[in-house]
Enzyme design. Structure first.
Site, PDB file in Angstrom:
ATOM      1  N   MET A  54     -54.620 -22.371   3.761  1.00  9.96           N
ATOM      2  CA  MET A  54     -55.971 -22.460   4.295  1.00  9.96           C
ATOM      3  C   MET A  54     -56.217 -21.459   5.419  1.00  9.96           C
ATOM      4  O   MET A  54     -57.319 -20.920   5.545  1.00  9.96           O
ATOM      5  CB  MET A  54     -56.255 -23.880   4.791  1.00  9.96           C
ATOM      6  CG  MET A  54     -56.656 -24.855   3.691  1.00  9.96           C
ATOM      7  SD  MET A  54     -57.943 -24.248   2.558  1.00  9.96           S
ATOM      8  CE  MET A  54     -59.234 -23.753   3.686  1.00  9.96           C
ATOM      9  N   LYS A  55     -55.197 -21.176   6.207  1.00  9.37           N
ATOM     10  CA  LYS A  55     -55.344 -20.166   7.252  1.00  9.37           C
ATOM     11  C   LYS A  55     -55.651 -18.810   6.633  1.00  9.37           C
ATOM     12  O   LYS A  55     -56.518 -18.067   7.107  1.00  9.37           O
ATOM     13  CB  LYS A  55     -54.068 -20.106   8.096  1.00  9.37           C
ATOM     14  CG  LYS A  55     -53.996 -18.936   9.069  1.00  9.37           C
ATOM     15  CD  LYS A  55     -55.067 -18.991  10.136  1.00  9.37           C
ATOM     16  CE  LYS A  55     -54.824 -17.883  11.167  1.00  9.37           C
ATOM     17  NZ  LYS A  55     -55.780 -17.911  12.266  1.00  9.37           N
ATOM     18  N   LEU A  56     -54.941 -18.464   5.563  1.00 10.23           N
ATOM     19  CA  LEU A  56     -55.192 -17.190   4.888  1.00 10.23           C
ATOM     20  C   LEU A  56     -56.594 -17.170   4.274  1.00 10.23           C
ATOM     21  O   LEU A  56     -57.287 -16.156   4.328  1.00 10.23           O
ATOM     22  CB  LEU A  56     -54.137 -16.948   3.812  1.00 10.23           C
ATOM     23  CG  LEU A  56     -52.711 -16.716   4.319  1.00 10.23           C
ATOM     24  CD1 LEU A  56     -51.731 -16.644   3.154  1.00 10.23           C
ATOM     25  CD2 LEU A  56     -52.615 -15.448   5.161  1.00 10.23           C
TER      26      LEU A  56
END
Length: 280
Positions: free
Chosen positions: A159-161
């Protein structure tokens, strides 16, 4: 990012020990806050119950966690929380290596710039269940405004990416939009006012506005080189999953071009100036 996050832990009443690859930084932080300093990552893990790391990429994380003086060699900490932007494959390696020595590794990257870190306003994306987050919840709550538990290891990293792909794409598109407006004779400040109040507005635009309008007058908060790294990891992940990212590849190409032109150490907002140079 790490220093204001650690400061919020101190302010919340936690007993904090710090380590940094640049010893002067950890000593200066300790002098300011009264916390302890560890000489190596292993000593840090020996001295604490939980370790929080904020590192730039997979190689730096591997160097800090592995080896005879790495975190996994420590005997105290039972939970390691990796809050940097890592590949899911690296997170899987950390989880496996941690389990082998009795340590639980949680990927919990954050969304938000340095101002959000200072104000404990980060969004935390945790690769674990809410129940698994329970023991470290006081730490997460001291650093962030909200923690979203995504159920399994590596999900936080994914999700960060995904979030950063949106941010870097927006960064590129904003640079194009402002360059277009300027080419038609509209002042950058006026153009930014319109964009900031339009349907395209996003929180990033407001808190990064000073950098877009006067990059040289402000400290670097996130470099072009780091943005390029993010997009390389993201597009590689998409390829491994069989998912197309045409816009992501365009963003990556522009970041690589900017880095080749000497923009690597400049703030990612400098993509606006890179596009202005390309127009000439």
């Amino acid at each position: 990012m790490g220093a204001p996050m650690a400061l919020n832990l101190v302010r919340a009443g936690h007993e904090v020990t710090v380590w940094n690859r640049s010893p002067d930084k950890s000593r200066a932080f300790a002098a300011e806050t009264g916390c302890a300093v560890a000489g190596t990552p292993r000593q840090l893990a020996d001295a604490t119950e939980a370790v929080v790391t904020m590192l730039a990429d997979d190689p730096s994380s591997d160097a800090v966690h592995s080896g005879p003086d790495g975190l996994f060699a420590g005997q105290g900490a039972r939970v390691l929380v990796e809050m940097g932007t890592m590949s899911p494959a690296h997170v899987a390696d950390l989880v496996e290596a941690g389990a082998a020595v009795g340590m639980k590794v949680v990927d919990a990257p954050v969304s938000g710039a340095t101002e959000a870190a200072r104000n404990a306003g980060l969004l935390i994306m945790a690769g674990c269940t809410a129940e698994e987050a329970g023991p470290i919840r006081p730490l997460l709550d001291a650093m962030g405004r909200a923690t979203m538990c995504l159920g399994r290891p590596g999900a936080g990293a994914v999700m960060k990416l995904a979030v950063n792909a949106l941010i870097h794409g927006l960064n590129q598109t904003l640079a194009e939009a402002l360059t277009l407006a300027e080419a038609a004779g509209i002042a950058p400040e006026a153009a930014f006012d319109v964009i900031e109040n339009s349907a395209a507005a996003a929180p990033m635009l407001s808190y990064r506005r000073p950098l877009y309008l006067d990059e040289a007058a402000h400290d670097v908060t996130f470099t072009v080189a780091l943005a390029r790294k993010d997009m390389e990891v993201t597009t590689a992940l998409a390829e491994s999953l069989g998912t197309e990212m045409p816009q992501g590849h365009v963003t990556l190409d522009r970041l690589r071009a900017a880095e080749a032109r000497g923009f690597g150490d400049r703030d990612m907002a400098s993509i606006l100036n890179f596009m202005r140079e390309a127009r000439r």
